[in-house]
Design an enzyme around this catalytic site. Sequence first.
Site, mmCIF file in Angstrom:
data_model
loop_
_atom_site.group_PDB
_atom_site.id
_atom_site.type_symbol
_atom_site.label_atom_id
_atom_site.label_comp_id
_atom_site.label_asym_id
_atom_site.label_seq_id
_atom_site.Cartn_x
_atom_site.Cartn_y
_atom_site.Cartn_z
ATOM 1 N N ARG A 272 9.497 4.813 9.059
ATOM 2 C CA ARG A 272 7.989 4.268 10.433
ATOM 3 C C ARG A 272 8.830 3.120 10.897
ATOM 4 O O ARG A 272 8.718 2.349 10.632
ATOM 5 C CB ARG A 272 6.634 4.043 9.691
ATOM 6 C CG ARG A 272 5.673 3.631 10.325
ATOM 7 C CD ARG A 272 4.148 3.798 10.040
ATOM 8 N NE ARG A 272 3.438 3.445 11.012
ATOM 9 C CZ ARG A 272 3.189 2.333 11.812
ATOM 10 N NH1 ARG A 272 3.480 0.461 10.536
ATOM 11 N NH2 ARG A 272 2.537 1.950 12.733
ATOM 12 N N HIS B 74 3.805 1.425 19.913
ATOM 13 C CA HIS B 74 3.606 -0.185 19.334
ATOM 14 C C HIS B 74 3.188 -1.562 20.057
ATOM 15 O O HIS B 74 4.414 -1.908 20.130
ATOM 16 C CB HIS B 74 4.269 -0.465 18.185
ATOM 17 C CG HIS B 74 3.913 -1.329 16.916
ATOM 18 N ND1 HIS B 74 3.981 -0.452 15.770
ATOM 19 C CD2 HIS B 74 3.265 -2.556 17.064
ATOM 20 C CE1 HIS B 74 3.311 -2.355 14.788
ATOM 21 N NE2 HIS B 74 3.995 -2.467 15.593
ATOM 22 N N GLU C 108 -2.644 0.261 15.861
ATOM 23 C CA GLU C 108 -3.799 -0.536 15.858
ATOM 24 C C GLU C 108 -3.818 -1.194 17.073
ATOM 25 O O GLU C 108 -3.583 -1.715 17.696
ATOM 26 C CB GLU C 108 -3.098 -1.747 15.194
ATOM 27 C CG GLU C 108 -2.528 -1.866 14.046
ATOM 28 C CD GLU C 108 -2.190 -3.049 13.068
ATOM 29 O OE1 GLU C 108 -2.395 -4.727 14.227
ATOM 30 O OE2 GLU C 108 -0.841 -3.265 12.390
ATOM 31 N N ASN D 271 -3.707 0.390 8.306
ATOM 32 C CA ASN D 271 -2.927 -0.836 8.371
ATOM 33 C C ASN D 271 -3.831 -1.834 7.460
ATOM 34 O O ASN D 271 -4.638 -2.360 8.131
ATOM 35 C CB ASN D 271 -2.213 -2.063 9.614
ATOM 36 C CG ASN D 271 -1.287 -1.117 10.031
ATOM 37 O OD1 ASN D 271 -0.999 1.068 9.475
ATOM 38 N ND2 ASN D 271 -1.211 -0.689 11.209
ATOM 39 N N TYR E 258 -3.846 -5.937 5.979
ATOM 40 C CA TYR E 258 -3.318 -7.269 5.262
ATOM 41 C C TYR E 258 -4.379 -8.396 4.667
ATOM 42 O O TYR E 258 -4.047 -9.100 3.255
ATOM 43 C CB TYR E 258 -2.929 -8.400 6.578
ATOM 44 C CG TYR E 258 -1.282 -7.334 7.181
ATOM 45 C CD1 TYR E 258 -0.326 -7.461 6.951
ATOM 46 C CD2 TYR E 258 -1.973 -6.771 8.817
ATOM 47 C CE1 TYR E 258 0.791 -7.193 7.459
ATOM 48 C CE2 TYR E 258 -0.243 -5.655 8.768
ATOM 49 C CZ TYR E 258 0.785 -6.128 8.467
ATOM 50 O OH TYR E 258 1.255 -5.443 8.251
ATOM 51 N N GLU F 132 1.387 -0.128 7.134
ATOM 52 C CA GLU F 132 1.813 -1.348 6.743
ATOM 53 C C GLU F 132 0.985 -1.874 6.113
ATOM 54 O O GLU F 132 -0.320 -2.293 6.078
ATOM 55 C CB GLU F 132 0.876 -2.264 8.458
ATOM 56 C CG GLU F 132 2.090 -1.203 9.243
ATOM 57 C CD GLU F 132 1.547 -2.496 11.135
ATOM 58 O OE1 GLU F 132 1.412 -4.035 10.437
ATOM 59 O OE2 GLU F 132 1.919 -1.760 12.071
HETATM 60 O O1 IFM Z 1 3.809 -7.439 12.894
HETATM 61 C C1 IFM Z 1 2.767 -7.294 13.161
HETATM 62 C C2 IFM Z 1 3.416 -5.918 13.507
HETATM 63 O O2 IFM Z 1 4.113 -5.441 14.745
HETATM 64 C C3 IFM Z 1 0.874 -4.859 13.250
HETATM 65 N N1 IFM Z 1 1.034 -5.195 12.469
HETATM 66 C C4 IFM Z 1 -0.122 -6.577 11.764
HETATM 67 C C5 IFM Z 1 2.042 -6.829 11.602
HETATM 68 C C6 IFM Z 1 1.977 -8.204 11.617
HETATM 69 O O3 IFM Z 1 1.168 -9.374 12.014
#
Ligand code: IFM
Length: 472
Positions: free
Chosen positions: A91, A135, A180, A308, A310, A376
Amino acid sequence: MTILGATETLTGDRRADLRFPVDFWWGAATAAYQIEGAVTEGGRTPSIWDVFTATPGRIEDGGTGETATDHFHRYREDVALMAELGLAAYRFSVAWPRIRSAGGAGVNTAGLDFYDRLVDALLAAGITPVATLYHWDLPQELEQAGGWTNRDTAGHFADYASAVAGRLGDRVRLWNTLNEPWCSAFLGYGSGGHAPGRTSHRDALTATHHLLLAHGLATRALRAAATTGQVGIALNAGRVRPVSTAPADLDAARRIDGLLNRIFFDPLLRGAYPADIQADTAGITDWSFVRDGDLAVISTPIDALGINYYQPDLVGAAPAGQSDPGTPYPTAQDIVFHPTPGPVTDMGWSIDPTGLREVLLGIRRDYGDIPMYVTENGAAYVDRVTPDGRVPDPERIDYLHAHLAAVHEAMSAGVDLRGYFVWSLLDNFEWGYGYSKRFGLVHVDYATQARTLKDSAHWYREVIAAGGLETR
Ligand code: IFM
C-alpha cells in the site's frame, strides 16, 4: 472466506496454529511524503507539508520530506525488499502534488510516469498494488485557495482521482481515496499540529465534510474511469473507552467516539451525520456546508473499508482546572485522555490488541458485513543496527504477533477481513516527530540510505511463508 483454525503443515516443516486464508493480503504500507523525497523533481509542485516543515518549530527534530528515504530514486531496491519479505500486497500513496500541474491546468504526466513504473515493478515482483490517493499532502496552491475549507477542493480531488485512475486503473487492485481524514481535518485545521497548521474547530468541521465529499466524488470518478480494483477509504478507527461508569465519563466517551469514529462512519455507511454530534457542535458551526445531495454522494457504496489501528483511547471528564484548550476535538476542552495501564511504544501509545479486535467487531455490529482490510498497524521503537548487522526489535515482533492474533480472533468471529498491512515497510518521516520515531520493518540509515531488515522483517517473512502464526 474460510478461516482455518487447526494446526496444519503448510510447506516443508513450517507450521501455523492461527491460519489465515490462502488469498489473505499480507502487506506493508507507506505514504508518499514520508518516503519519496525528490520534492522538486519530476514536475512536483509544493505541498502543505513542504511549507509546514519549513516553518521553524513545527517539526520536533527539524526534519523535512526533502530527501526522506529517497524512495523516488530507490523504489526498485525497495520493491526487491518487499519481494524478499514475500509481501502479497503493498500500500503506497500517490502524491497529488506530483500529478497536479502548477496552476492546476492539466496533469503532470511525469508524475504519473513514476507511479506507472512503481506499479509495474510491483506486478513484476508478484506484489499486488494498493494505492491511496490522499495521504495528507495537499498541493500548497489549493491550500492558498482555502484548502479543505473550500468546497472546490473536493471537485479538484475528483479530477485528480480520474487522472490517476486513467493511468493506473487497470492494475491497482484496491484504492483508498483518503487516509485518516480525521488527521487531515482535526490535526490540520483544528489543533494545528499537522499541516497546514490552522487552529479553528469550525474549519476542522468544514474540512471534515469537504474531505468526505471528496471521497464520494472520487469514488464515483474511479468507477467512471472503469477501474478494475475495489474502492474504499482508510479510517483511523479508535476503540474509545470511558475511564469509569460515572455519567460525565460515559458522556466524554460518547463525544470522543462521535468525533473520532461516527462522524466518518455514519455519513459513509448510513448517509447521515450523527445527530448528537451535530447538536454538540451547534455553537461552533451551523453545518450549512452540508448541501442537498452531499450525503448521497458521500455514502456512494464502497467495496471495502480500510482500518488503521494503533491504540485504544481511555477518556473521561476533566477535573476542574484541567481543561485542554489545544485539543483537536471540537467541544472537547473538558475531556481528558488518560494513560492506559500497561506497556507503551516509543510513541507513548498503549499496546492493547483487544482494541483492534473490538474495533473490527464493532464495525460489523454497527454497520454490517462490509469487507475490511487493516490498512495500517504497527509500532515505533528505538532500533539500532548492531555491529554484526542485525536490528533486534523483539518488542515490535510481540506487538505485531499480538495484533495479528487479535485480527484472527475477529475473523473467526465472522469479520470479513481480507488483508493486513504493517505500518510501515521502512523507517520514515513521522510527521511532527520528524525522523525521531522508527516504525519500519526495514531500518533506514538516513545518512547513507542503507536499508537493513530488522528481526521483525525476518519474522514477518516467516509468518507470510507459513500463512499464519504460531500461538504463544
Ligand atoms: O505515520 C503515520 C501514518 O502516516 C498515518 N497513520 C499513523 C502512522 C503512525 O503515526
